[in-house]
Write a protein that holds these residues in place. Sequence first.
Motif, PDB file in Angstrom:
ATOM      1  N   GLN A 437       0.820  -1.212   0.000  1.00 35.76           N
ATOM      2  CA  GLN A 437       0.000   0.000   0.000  1.00 35.76           C
ATOM      3  C   GLN A 437       0.855   1.264   0.000  1.00 35.76           C
ATOM      4  O   GLN A 437       0.415   2.319  -0.444  1.00 35.76           O
ATOM      5  N   ASP A 438       2.106   1.179   0.505  1.00 39.95           N
ATOM      6  CA  ASP A 438       3.005   2.335   0.511  1.00 39.95           C
ATOM      7  C   ASP A 438       3.815   2.437  -0.772  1.00 39.95           C
ATOM      8  O   ASP A 438       4.774   3.219  -0.835  1.00 39.95           O
ATOM      9  N   ARG A 439       3.458   1.665  -1.801  1.00 41.55           N
ATOM     10  CA  ARG A 439       4.109   1.647  -3.108  1.00 41.55           C
ATOM     11  C   ARG A 439       5.561   1.134  -3.033  1.00 41.55           C
ATOM     12  O   ARG A 439       6.364   1.401  -3.937  1.00 41.55           O
TER      13      ARG A 439
END
Length: 888
Positions: A437-439
Amino acid sequence: MRVEKKTLAKKCDIMVKTSMPANLPPFTRKSSDGDRSSWRRVGLGHLLLPALLAIFLLALVTLVTFHSFGRFTEDSRWVAHTHEVLAVLAATRSDTQDEETAQHNSLLINDAQSRELFHSSAIIVGDDQRHLRILTADNPRQQQNLITLAKLTRMRRGDTQRNLKADKANDPGRLLLDAMVQEENRLLRQRIPAAEEAGEAAKRLVLLGLGLVTALLILVGTMGGQFLWEQKKIDDALRISKDELEQRVSERTRDLEEAGLSLVEREQRFRFLANAMPQIVWTARPDGIVDFTNERWHLYTGLTLKETLNGGISRAVHAEDLPEITARMSAGISAGVPYTMEYRLLGKDGSYRWHLGRVTPSRDETGEITLWVGTVTDIDDYKRVTEALNQSHQVLEERVSARTTDLQLARDQILESETQFRAAIEAMQAGLLVQNQDRLVLLCNGSAERILGVASGTLVGSGALQPDWQIIQEDGTDFSAEKLPSSLALKTGQVQSAILLGLRWSYGRITWLSVSAAPLWHPGEDAPYAAVTTFSDITDRRRAEEALRAAEESYRSLFENSMEGIFQTTLDGRIRNVNPALARMLGYSSPRAVIEEMTDVATQLYSTPEGRERLLEHLFSEEKITGFEVEFKRRDGSSLWVSLNARLHRTHKGEVEFLEGTIQDITERRVDEQRLIDYNIVLEFQKKELEKTNIELARVNSQLETLATLDGLTGLKNHRVFQERLREEFDRARRYLLPLSLIMVDVDKFKDYNDTYGHPSGDEVLRRVARIIESCVRDCDFAARYGGEEFVLILPQTDSDGALAIGERCRAAIEQFAWNLRPVTASFGVVSLSVSENEIVRSEDLLASADELLYIAKANGRNQVARSHSAHGDGQEMETRQELSPLC
């Protein structure tokens, strides 16, 4: 409604009984002649105060006793509740361990069965945590612990590397479960003494109450005689107020009639609420006879109220369940307690479905049952799911048991499968990234690093966006990060397919990519925890598409401007399309004129219908035809000889849609027919010769490629291939933290052997040593000739002990071989790169360490294996072995 009517009636009776004149003192009587005589107190008056005091004490003891029993029951319930929470906590811990094992196996094996086992284990753990959340709803501390436990569970499922390497004994989730168990044990230690104390107090109060009852009975016996004598006097006093009571009863009757109107309204409201409920609702008289069912019953069973009351319930209940229901209802009505039961009901569609019935008695203020209220809930889907889950759980247990045994026996195969999985990812031509989700990149392959232009091993743990290029759309504008396929997949939870974007490099070049992304989910969660992104470099394909568009434009131009005739016709002889050249060739002013005037080519175009029949016969047998010569008729009737190239155009179902081809006027070239035939024969011969030459060239190239990778004497891989393989395995071991070992082998005193017996005998020794080494190593190992009498072995995913065992096996096999001329031995240098090794950064250093250990083995007397416990050089502990290995 009947409860309320009876309650109002009883209230009315109480009001009548208490409506005696206020000026009439208790235990008094008026004389029969109407004159007020002096009031005389009864002889029982002096005993009234002790009796009331005894009754008060008895009521007080009874109240305290009920309170103590209530405390005892409540504390006992809490003790049982705490034991239930402890049992669920133990099950949660066990199920969490099973899930961790299933996740670990899923990461290692990555097959459908292991993933299904992991998914099922995750569902069971989620059910355990939800069960705990319900049981500890009254404990804020445990509720907060459960929230933390859910977060830790999601983190463990998302962090695959941590799951593979985590210390299970110090896992935060397990420590938190231990803390929750300690909290429940603390509550249990507090509640058990309280329950025991409340039970003892209740026993003492019961004994005291029995004593008071005995005293009260003695007092009542003493008072009974005088009380009966005085009761007659009281009856006389009550008879005097009869008229006044009758008047008040009349007034109360009118009040009851008005109250009856409100009861009708309440009855209507009850029926409305019962019919609005999604469950079946019914009521019955105190003797259990049903007198009301709501509309849900009639909609489901199709029975009217009259049919229901005339035995319809027995017809609706499944015959196998009816005896048990009858027994449960009889027992419940006799005991006057609520009861539940499960049974099957017949719907009006003819199918049975499982239902859960709950029956509760309604009592008035005196405790008497006034009616029974029952609800019936459809649980058929729940029972089916529960049965399926139980069967699945049993199957899973069997699979886990069998799988545990297989996993212990197949450890090497699992490691090899994981290596193959990693190799398959690395072998992909398309780039692959896994982002959270934080890439941040969790996993990538070599193609992704190559396409994105980053150094090997630097992409994992960082963001996929790089400063060397800019992401653009097809029109050249910037591509925002929120619209990237991975961002959309994480945000929407939907698969993004074949999205086109470009990478504009700092030096001006643009790489076009086709990108797809799919979300990854944890079971039971609403949002994906990561996304898998695959992308391919389609720069060359875009160029090809642009070239194809240009070719189509060129084809259209060629069609319009070609000097040859081009046509499309249907099987029934209608013209679909012709170019201007063919229209002129046939004597028409335009292609439109040809299409409009020529409706049957067989009669209007061909000089004889047999010409078109021969053409169709060749086409259906060969699909296409080239150089088919036939005589046409022009519009003016003159003859036209043409050379026709045609093919059948079929639909995706294989049906012929139309014929198309080209036509060339050969009227003036008929005289050159033989020359053209000869020329075609020569061309066909040259084509076949060229094909033969190409086949031979491919065979020679294959042999050259094989010779370029093998050592000509021993048949092992040569020095160049060894260097390439060593760099690959070294990089893979460092990237994925895998063990790697290298063995250098040198034939002892080989120069003396050559000088004594000649080089042909020495070459035979080298060939035989190569065969022995091949027979002692595994399929996954790599053996090569390093040069002269030296050989090297690369052992992927092999630690120091495993490499030492393989070295000993090879050494003993060489020593024990039946050599013809004299015994031959070899020395070995073994070096291993451990998982935590950080000092060796080049494969050349690993090779140098192995070579140094080889010389140590030769210096220590030859025919032995020298091993270092570290892949680093000087100062490390060395070990040499010279015994026969039991593996050989």
